[in-house]
Design a protein around this motif. Structure first.
Motif, PDB file in Angstrom:
ATOM      1  N   THR A 128       0.869  -1.174   0.000  1.00 15.23           N
ATOM      2  CA  THR A 128       0.000   0.000   0.000  1.00 15.23           C
ATOM      3  C   THR A 128       0.906   1.225   0.000  1.00 15.23           C
ATOM      4  OG1 THR A 128      -0.114   0.069   2.407  1.00 15.23           O
ATOM      5  CG2 THR A 128      -1.846  -1.151   1.279  1.00 15.23           C
ATOM      6  N   GLN A 129       0.396   2.329  -0.473  1.00 17.29           N
ATOM      7  CA  GLN A 129       1.197   3.559  -0.554  1.00 17.29           C
ATOM      8  C   GLN A 129       1.757   3.902   0.817  1.00 17.29           C
ATOM      9  OE1 GLN A 129       0.838   5.114  -3.721  1.00 17.29           O
ATOM     10  NE2 GLN A 129       2.398   6.631  -3.338  1.00 17.29           N
ATOM     11  N   GLN A 130       3.057   4.167   0.883  1.00 18.73           N
ATOM     12  CA  GLN A 130       3.716   4.528   2.133  1.00 18.73           C
ATOM     13  C   GLN A 130       4.364   5.893   1.989  1.00 18.73           C
ATOM     14  OE1 GLN A 130       3.737   2.619   5.032  1.00 18.73           O
ATOM     15  NE2 GLN A 130       2.253   1.411   3.884  1.00 18.73           N
ATOM     16  N   TYR A 131       4.233   6.704   3.035  1.00 18.72           N
ATOM     17  CA  TYR A 131       4.858   8.020   3.079  1.00 18.72           C
ATOM     18  C   TYR A 131       5.726   8.047   4.328  1.00 18.72           C
ATOM     19  CZ  TYR A 131       0.982   9.066  -0.048  1.00 18.72           C
ATOM     20  OH  TYR A 131       0.077   9.045  -1.073  1.00 18.72           O
ATOM     21  N   GLU A 132       7.033   8.247   4.149  1.00 22.36           N
ATOM     22  CA  GLU A 132       7.934   8.259   5.296  1.00 22.36           C
ATOM     23  C   GLU A 132       8.907   9.416   5.158  1.00 22.36           C
ATOM     24  OE1 GLU A 132       9.399   4.593   6.665  1.00 22.36           O
ATOM     25  OE2 GLU A 132       7.493   3.584   6.332  1.00 22.36           O
ATOM     26  N   CYS A 133       9.400   9.871   6.305  1.00 24.94           N
ATOM     27  CA  CYS A 133      10.308  11.010   6.352  1.00 24.94           C
ATOM     28  C   CYS A 133      11.474  10.671   7.271  1.00 24.94           C
ATOM     29  CB  CYS A 133       9.559  12.232   6.865  1.00 24.94           C
ATOM     30  SG  CYS A 133      10.552  13.717   6.924  1.00 24.94           S
ATOM     31  N   PHE A 134      12.677  11.030   6.844  1.00 24.56           N
ATOM     32  CA  PHE A 134      13.880  10.767   7.620  1.00 24.56           C
ATOM     33  C   PHE A 134      14.702  12.043   7.716  1.00 24.56           C
ATOM     34  CE2 PHE A 134      12.603   6.916   5.512  1.00 24.56           C
ATOM     35  CZ  PHE A 134      12.675   5.975   6.527  1.00 24.56           C
ATOM     36  N   ALA A 135      15.364  12.243   8.850  1.00 23.09           N
ATOM     37  CA  ALA A 135      16.216  13.416   9.050  1.00 23.09           C
ATOM     38  C   ALA A 135      17.652  12.974   9.269  1.00 23.09           C
ATOM     39  CB  ALA A 135      15.735  14.219  10.263  1.00 23.09           C
ATOM     40  N   GLY A 136      18.573  13.819   8.835  1.00 18.27           N
ATOM     41  CA  GLY A 136      19.984  13.519   9.022  1.00 18.27           C
ATOM     42  C   GLY A 136      20.825  14.778   9.021  1.00 18.27           C
ATOM     43  N   GLU A 137      22.111  14.607   9.303  1.00 15.74           N
ATOM     44  CA  GLU A 137      23.079  15.700   9.322  1.00 15.74           C
ATOM     45  C   GLU A 137      23.743  15.815   7.957  1.00 15.74           C
ATOM     46  OE1 GLU A 137      23.877  17.696  12.000  1.00 15.74           O
ATOM     47  OE2 GLU A 137      22.371  16.695  13.231  1.00 15.74           O
ATOM     48  N   VAL A 138      23.920  17.023   7.480  1.00 13.90           N
ATOM     49  CA  VAL A 138      24.643  17.250   6.233  1.00 13.90           C
ATOM     50  C   VAL A 138      26.104  16.871   6.443  1.00 13.90           C
ATOM     51  CG1 VAL A 138      25.474  19.064   4.672  1.00 13.90           C
ATOM     52  CG2 VAL A 138      23.069  18.997   5.353  1.00 13.90           C
ATOM     53  N   ALA A 139      26.676  16.127   5.491  1.00 18.51           N
ATOM     54  CA  ALA A 139      28.039  15.616   5.643  1.00 18.51           C
ATOM     55  C   ALA A 139      28.903  15.901   4.419  1.00 18.51           C
ATOM     56  CB  ALA A 139      27.995  14.114   5.921  1.00 18.51           C
ATOM     57  N   GLY A 140      28.564  16.923   3.670  1.00 10.00           N
ATOM     58  CA  GLY A 140      29.340  17.280   2.489  1.00 10.00           C
ATOM     59  C   GLY A 140      28.756  18.521   1.850  1.00 10.00           C
ATOM     60  N   ARG A 141      29.339  18.935   0.746  1.00  9.09           N
ATOM     61  CA  ARG A 141      28.863  20.143   0.060  1.00  9.09           C
ATOM     62  C   ARG A 141      27.697  19.867  -0.884  1.00  9.09           C
ATOM     63  NH1 ARG A 141      31.671  24.511   0.758  1.00  9.09           N
ATOM     64  NH2 ARG A 141      33.644  24.393   1.836  1.00  9.09           N
ATOM     65  N   LEU A 142      27.648  18.651  -1.420  1.00  8.49           N
ATOM     66  CA  LEU A 142      26.573  18.254  -2.328  1.00  8.49           C
ATOM     67  C   LEU A 142      25.911  16.993  -1.793  1.00  8.49           C
ATOM     68  CD1 LEU A 142      28.441  18.620  -5.743  1.00  8.49           C
ATOM     69  CD2 LEU A 142      26.769  20.206  -4.775  1.00  8.49           C
ATOM     70  N   ILE A 143      24.610  16.855  -2.051  1.00  5.77           N
ATOM     71  CA  ILE A 143      23.860  15.678  -1.637  1.00  5.77           C
ATOM     72  C   ILE A 143      23.102  15.147  -2.851  1.00  5.77           C
ATOM     73  CG2 ILE A 143      21.887  17.074  -0.882  1.00  5.77           C
ATOM     74  CD1 ILE A 143      21.343  15.001   1.298  1.00  5.77           C
ATOM     75  N   ARG A 144      22.927  13.834  -2.893  1.00  3.57           N
ATOM     76  CA  ARG A 144      22.067  13.195  -3.891  1.00  3.57           C
ATOM     77  C   ARG A 144      21.500  11.924  -3.280  1.00  3.57           C
ATOM     78  NH1 ARG A 144      26.052  10.536  -8.515  1.00  3.57           N
ATOM     79  NH2 ARG A 144      26.804   8.807  -7.233  1.00  3.57           N
ATOM     80  N   LEU A 145      20.528  11.352  -3.940  1.00  7.71           N
ATOM     81  CA  LEU A 145      19.922  10.099  -3.502  1.00  7.71           C
ATOM     82  C   LEU A 145      20.146   9.052  -4.584  1.00  7.71           C
ATOM     83  CD1 LEU A 145      18.144   8.583  -1.407  1.00  7.71           C
ATOM     84  CD2 LEU A 145      16.181   9.264  -2.815  1.00  7.71           C
ATOM     85  N   ARG A 146      20.568   7.883  -4.173  1.00  9.80           N
ATOM     86  CA  ARG A 146      20.694   6.735  -5.074  1.00  9.80           C
ATOM     87  C   ARG A 146      19.663   5.708  -4.633  1.00  9.80           C
ATOM     88  NH1 ARG A 146      23.422   4.316  -8.819  1.00  9.80           N
ATOM     89  NH2 ARG A 146      23.975   2.120  -8.740  1.00  9.80           N
TER      90      ARG A 146
END
Length: 132
Positions: A92-110
């Protein structure tokens, strides 16, 4: 008089990293575009996920780059050490949220999916918000 907005963290606009990407037999992995996060300390990752039939699983890997995107490092903190979902989790459709600390100058998701076929698939939308 103190600024009334000073108590609220500075936030970026919400950036769509993956927009209804279908992971199937043709697409099993995808990197999002990179986002400059150098002015922020924390990030929120919002995931909107659904599976159809029975693909095996999908893994989300937050990555940071300290060198303008030449090298990408996997973020291994808290829930990001191993952020997997199995097909049964997303029936079923899931909506989730996660928080974290920035650890570099650029971020991306794989995102990497396994066990997908033309009909057994994952549909993923991921959004990013940066804040101090």
């Amino acid at each position: 008089m103190r600024n009334a907005n000073a108590r609220f963290p500075r936030r970026s606009s919400v950036t769509t990293l993956l927009n209804a990407v279908v992971f199937n037999n043709n697409t099993t992995a995808q990197n999002s575009a990179q986002v400059d996060c150098s002015r922020y300390r924390r990030f929120l990752l919002h995931l909107d996920m659904k599976s159809t039939l029975t693909p095996t699983d999908i893994r989300f890997i937050v990555q940071f780059s300290p060198d303008a995107g030449t090298t990408w490092f996997d973020y291994k903190w808290d829930g990001f050490v191993s952020l997997f979902y199995e097909d049964a989790d997303l029936a079923t459709q899931q909506y989730e949220c996660f928080a974290g600390e920035v650890a570099g100058r650029l971020i991306r998701l794989r995102a990497v999916a396994t066990g997908t076929t033309a009909t057994a698939l994952f549909t993923i939308t991921a959004k990013l918000e940066l804040y101090n």
